[in-house]
Design an enzyme around this catalytic site. Structure first.
Site, PDB file in Angstrom:
ATOM      1  CG  ASP A  95      -2.087   1.010   0.961  1.00 60.08           C
ATOM      2  OD1 ASP A  95      -1.791   2.212   0.766  1.00 60.08           O
ATOM      3  OD2 ASP A  95      -3.247   0.591   0.946  1.00 60.08           O
TER       4      ASP A  95
ATOM      5  CB  ALA B 148      -2.372   7.257  -8.690  1.00 59.22           C
TER       6      ALA B 148
ATOM      7  CE1 TYR C 265      -4.699  11.208 -10.654  1.00 58.34           C
ATOM      8  CE2 TYR C 265      -5.012  12.899 -12.327  1.00 58.34           C
ATOM      9  CZ  TYR C 265      -4.445  11.705 -11.931  1.00 58.34           C
ATOM     10  OH  TYR C 265      -3.635  11.004 -12.790  1.00 58.34           O
TER      11      TYR C 265
ATOM     12  CE  LYS D 221      -1.062  10.748 -10.629  1.00 58.52           C
ATOM     13  NZ  LYS D 221      -0.111   9.625 -10.684  1.00 58.52           N
TER      14      LYS D 221
ATOM     15  NE  ARG E  58      -8.332   5.441 -19.541  1.00 64.78           N
ATOM     16  CZ  ARG E  58      -7.785   6.283 -18.665  1.00 64.78           C
ATOM     17  NH1 ARG E  58      -7.309   5.827 -17.519  1.00 64.78           N
ATOM     18  NH2 ARG E  58      -7.693   7.565 -18.931  1.00 64.78           N
TER      19      ARG E  58
END
Ligand code: NDP
Ligand code: GDR
Length: 345
Positions: free
Chosen positions: A61, A85, A152, A156, A187
């Site tokens: 993790d 992620a 997000y 990042k 995907r």
């Protein structure tokens, strides 16, 4: 001696393709997955690499520093690819703190583990065009100013700057790939391209009536994931660590992708109405096959992304080859096959 690589997030799209590539190049791969009540290896299964003797699946993790140190110690790799992620932009608005911990601080844990265990390890960080967000230039290149528009994107950006900071502070070979959207039959179905191709297949096979979407005007630069993981590998074979954009330099709307996907299944559609009441109608049957549902709108949107990958071409010899039409057709065909066989992940 075979080279050893760690790939975090092997249960995801890119992790599966990258593991396939590295195994084909003769690497021993340590691919990480999370302990959950029902771990799903369907992607590495579909690629036929799950039982490869050079693939080791490791429970891990990203939010745990100790787990990161143990991973790097035990695998003793020369390359680490951080692909894990919380990667869904929409969810990041509902889970901003978890996204910060996983997507942002998670990368720091790996960098710290590398610094402490073996600073010679080469590190790849999966950065994203979402960092450009409200774009400050068209097309976007490595030096375009960032303006993230989601938790997000912000997380990042933290990981991106940490990678550069560890490069400059500790001489760690940390490279950051600013990758624009890349898609494939592997995907996840929550992302718009695959949601569309899977739904188009179901509609074609009579298993679904209508596809519901959010913002049809968003423009994205969509490439083929299998080619993008090759770019990641090339970044870690370069003489110097650096930051690279991988993109196709073509942008289309979500609406365009809907048209292409239906066409790929032999259905012509026509769009009617506007904004929240926009629909797409099958021109042959007159049936509504797509409608907008505002529940899929985001609190803040990234309207337009288009990347210029010239630096990657000049320095890495990397260039995309698959057109959006070919990519969409490949995805529609895979989803038609899966749905006809009665399963779809
Ligand atoms: P996916 O969402 O398909 O895969 C993400 C992976 O991360 C999964 O294996 C997931 O595991 C794992 N993961 C999530 N949380 C944790 C955690 N706490 N600890 C360990 N592993 C975790 O993403 P993609 O393959 O599409 O993308 C790969 C990377 O590239 C991501 O970092 C993404 O943000 C980034 N990126 C992707 C782009 C794209 O267009 N695909 C573009 C630019 C960047 P599980 O299966 O258990 O959920
Ligand atoms: P994105 O991909 O946010 O660009 O992030 P996504 O496919 O989720 O959205 C693309 C665009 O489509 C619009 N959209 C919808 N999106 C989804 N998911 N579902 C819908 O129903 C829908 N309707 C319209 C979105 O609003 C958006 O504008 C992806 C992820 O892989 C990130 O991890 C990665 O960093 C970036 O690509 C580059």
């Amino acid at each position: 001696m075979k080279k050893r690589a760690v790939v975090t997030g092997i249960t995801g799209q890119d992790g599966a393709y990258l593991a396939e590539l590295l195994l084909a190049k003769g690497y021993v791969v340590y691919g990480t997955y999370r302990r959950t009540s029902s771990v799903n290896f369907w992607r590495i299964d579909e690629l036929g690499i799950q039982n490869n003797p050079n693939l080791h699946l490791v429970e891990y993790d990203l939010t745990d520093l100790g787990s990161s140190i143990t991973l790097i110690k035990d695998a003793d790799p020369s390359e680490v690819y951080n692909l894990a992620a919380q990667s869904f932009v929409g969810v990041s608005f509902n889970q901003p703190a978890a996204t910060a911990q996983i997507t942002g601080v998670g990368a720091l844990h790996l960098l710290e583990a590398i610094r402490l265990v073996n600073p010679k390890i080469r590190f790849y960080q999966a950065s994203t065009s979402e960092m450009f967000g409200k774009v400050q230039a068209i097309p976007q290149i490595e030096s375009t100013p960032f303006y993230p528009r989601s938790p997000y994107g912000v997380a990042k950006l933290y990981a991106h700057w940490m990678t550069i900071n560890y490069r400059e502070s500790y001489d760690i070979f940390g490279s950051s790939g600013i990758l624009f959207n890349h898609e494939s039959p592997l995907r996840g179905r929550e992302f718009v391209t695959r949601k569309i191709t899977d739904s188009v297949a179901k509609i074609k096979l009579g298993k679904l009536d209508v596809l519901e979407l959010g913002n049809l005007d968003a423009k994205r630069d969509w490439g083929f994931a299998k080619e993008y993981v090759e770019g990641m590998w090339r970044m870690l074979q370069a003489d110097e660590p650096d930051t690279f954009v991988l993109a196709t330099n073509r942008t289309e709307t979500v609406r365009d992708f809907v048209t292409l996907a239906f066409k790929g299944a032999g259905v012509d559609v026509e769009f009617k109405g506007a904004a929240e009441s926009e629909i797409a109608v099958d021109t042959a049957s007159g049936k509504t096959v797509m409608r907008v549902n505002p529940k899929f709108y985001r609190p803040a949107e990234v309207e337009l992304l288009i990347g210029d990958p010239s630096k990657a071409k000049a320095k890495l010899g990397w260039a995309p080859a698959t057109t959006l039409e070919q990519l969409c057709q490949m995805m529609v065909e895979a989803d038609l096959r899966r749905n006809a066989q009665g399963f779809s992940f």
